[in-house]
Design a protein around this motif. Structure first.
Motif, mmCIF file in Angstrom:
data_model
loop_
_atom_site.group_PDB
_atom_site.id
_atom_site.type_symbol
_atom_site.label_atom_id
_atom_site.label_comp_id
_atom_site.label_asym_id
_atom_site.label_seq_id
_atom_site.Cartn_x
_atom_site.Cartn_y
_atom_site.Cartn_z
ATOM 1 N N GLY A 154 1.387 -10.125 -4.302
ATOM 2 C CA GLY A 154 0.825 -9.306 -3.228
ATOM 3 C C GLY A 154 0.334 -10.145 -2.063
ATOM 4 O O GLY A 154 0.540 -9.785 -0.897
ATOM 5 N N ALA A 157 3.261 -11.214 -0.011
ATOM 6 C CA ALA A 157 3.773 -10.113 0.803
ATOM 7 C C ALA A 157 2.903 -9.891 2.033
ATOM 8 O O ALA A 157 3.411 -9.720 3.154
ATOM 9 C CB ALA A 157 3.842 -8.836 -0.042
ATOM 10 N N PRO A 211 2.898 -2.418 1.399
ATOM 11 C CA PRO A 211 2.432 -3.372 0.374
ATOM 12 C C PRO A 211 1.106 -3.056 -0.283
ATOM 13 O O PRO A 211 0.879 -3.469 -1.418
ATOM 14 C CB PRO A 211 2.357 -4.700 1.147
ATOM 15 C CG PRO A 211 2.327 -4.334 2.582
ATOM 16 C CD PRO A 211 3.062 -3.049 2.724
ATOM 17 N N MET A 215 0.294 -3.046 -4.557
ATOM 18 C CA MET A 215 -0.592 -4.110 -5.020
ATOM 19 C C MET A 215 -1.800 -3.526 -5.756
ATOM 20 O O MET A 215 -2.229 -4.054 -6.786
ATOM 21 C CB MET A 215 -1.040 -4.975 -3.845
ATOM 22 C CG MET A 215 -1.804 -6.218 -4.268
ATOM 23 S SD MET A 215 -2.196 -7.279 -2.856
ATOM 24 C CE MET A 215 -3.142 -8.573 -3.710
ATOM 25 N N ASP A 238 6.601 -1.902 -8.494
ATOM 26 C CA ASP A 238 5.546 -2.476 -7.649
ATOM 27 C C ASP A 238 5.892 -3.911 -7.255
ATOM 28 O O ASP A 238 5.773 -4.298 -6.087
ATOM 29 C CB ASP A 238 4.201 -2.452 -8.376
ATOM 30 C CG ASP A 238 3.681 -1.044 -8.586
ATOM 31 O OD1 ASP A 238 4.048 -0.154 -7.800
ATOM 32 O OD2 ASP A 238 2.913 -0.836 -9.545
ATOM 33 N N LEU A 242 6.709 -5.433 -3.417
ATOM 34 C CA LEU A 242 5.960 -6.561 -2.877
ATOM 35 C C LEU A 242 6.879 -7.753 -2.589
ATOM 36 O O LEU A 242 6.754 -8.412 -1.555
ATOM 37 C CB LEU A 242 4.854 -6.971 -3.850
ATOM 38 C CG LEU A 242 3.733 -5.943 -4.049
ATOM 39 C CD1 LEU A 242 2.790 -6.380 -5.162
ATOM 40 C CD2 LEU A 242 2.954 -5.740 -2.750
ATOM 41 N N TRP A 245 8.780 -7.110 0.603
ATOM 42 C CA TRP A 245 7.955 -7.366 1.781
ATOM 43 C C TRP A 245 7.790 -8.860 2.036
ATOM 44 O O TRP A 245 7.820 -9.309 3.185
ATOM 45 C CB TRP A 245 6.590 -6.697 1.619
ATOM 46 C CG TRP A 245 6.599 -5.275 2.097
ATOM 47 C CD1 TRP A 245 6.809 -4.159 1.341
ATOM 48 C CD2 TRP A 245 6.418 -4.828 3.436
ATOM 49 N NE1 TRP A 245 6.763 -3.039 2.132
ATOM 50 C CE2 TRP A 245 6.522 -3.413 3.420
ATOM 51 C CE3 TRP A 245 6.148 -5.464 4.639
ATOM 52 C CZ2 TRP A 245 6.380 -2.643 4.575
ATOM 53 C CZ3 TRP A 245 6.014 -4.697 5.790
ATOM 54 C CH2 TRP A 245 6.132 -3.308 5.751
#
Length: 273
Positions: A154, A157, A211, A215, A238, A242, A245
């Motif tokens: 995360g 991202a 994002p 996250m 998920d 991420l 991104w």
């Protein structure tokens, strides 16, 4: 500028850049305030409410609240602070001077992004430990591992998105306000301060592809796995969102990033005259 460094020099160069960028971030008051102190204070305020409901529901709600505040801190450091400091460095001519050094461009950004991710991971662990100490949040080694995976992917991202968005922000003046136009609605509608009922289906769907919400979901699952609840491990969707991104932000940054300060309009007109 030669962007190739021999392997024997690679590790010391990256290590030195990482230490330098960590020092810069930790010396920025906004990093600790928005990344750790504010989420920690909000968590402390919410713990009393969580402890007044049933034990099973309390554990589930506590995991969700901690996850939302972990992502709030991550966005503050890896997105807002990272992007704003890049814009300021560009406008002050710092990036142009860095580009003239033997350090490869990718090495500079690797140091900046890695520093932001390390701080977001550290802040996440501190917030979770606050939940453990003050509310009895259960934490296992597997839960910590999943938490670090979620925080790292995360954080990458968010930092990649923050790097990419600097292309469309012309100057440091007003940068924080412009970044807040994306930062604040994203964290609110993604459930960073608790779930919102009555939102249109299309908005929930949109948030699931941005994002923050993936996250939050990933961190929630990591904490719930520690408590032996459903949702053990992380969702592949998920992590895929991420990762997309992170990759997309890096590709856009490589293609469109601006190193030089924005020239005022009158200066551009004089240069073409």
């Amino acid at each position: 500028m030669d962007d190739v460094i021999g392997l024997p020099r690679l590790v010391p160069v990256l290590g030195g850049q990482l230490r330098y960028q960590l020092t810069l971030l930790l010396r920025t008051p906004r990093t600790l305030m928005a990344g750790l102190i504010l989420p920690g204070a909000l968590l402390a305020l919410q713990l009393g409410r969580v402890q007044h409901i049933g034990q099973g529901a309390a554990a589930e709600l506590l995991a969700a609240r901690v996850a939302g505040l972990v992502v709030l801190g991550a966005m503050s450091v890896a997105y807002l602070t990272h992007a704003a400091s890049l814009i300021a460095a560009r406008e002050d001519g710092v990036l142009r001077r860095w580009r003239a050094t033997p350090l490869p461009s990718w090495g500079y950004f690797a140091g900046r992004i890695a520093a932001a991710v390390l701080i977001t991971d550290g802040a996440a662990l501190v917030l979770v430990l606050v939940g453990v100490a003050m509310a009895g949040l259960h934490l296992t080694g597997a839960g910590v591992a999943w938490l670090l995976v979620a925080g790292t992917v995360g954080g990458l991202a968010l930092a990649a998105a923050g790097t990419a968005i600097t292309r469309v922000i012309p100057s440091a003046q007003g940068a924080n306000q412009l970044l807040a136009l994306t930062y604040i609605p994203l964290i609110i509608f993604s459930g960073g301060f608790g779930g919102l009922s009555g939102l249109p289906h299309w908005l929930n769907t949109l948030m699931s592809y941005l994002p923050a919400q993936p996250m939050i979901d990933a961190v929630t699952r990591a904490l719930q796995s520690s408590a032996g609840q459903s949702g053990v491990g992380l969702s592949g969707r998920d992590l895929a969102v991420l990762a997309a991104w992170a990759l997309g932000g890096l590709v856009v940054s490589v293609r469109f990033f601006r190193w030089d300060p924005t020239r005022p309009r009158h200066a551009r007109a004089a240069g073409t005259g």
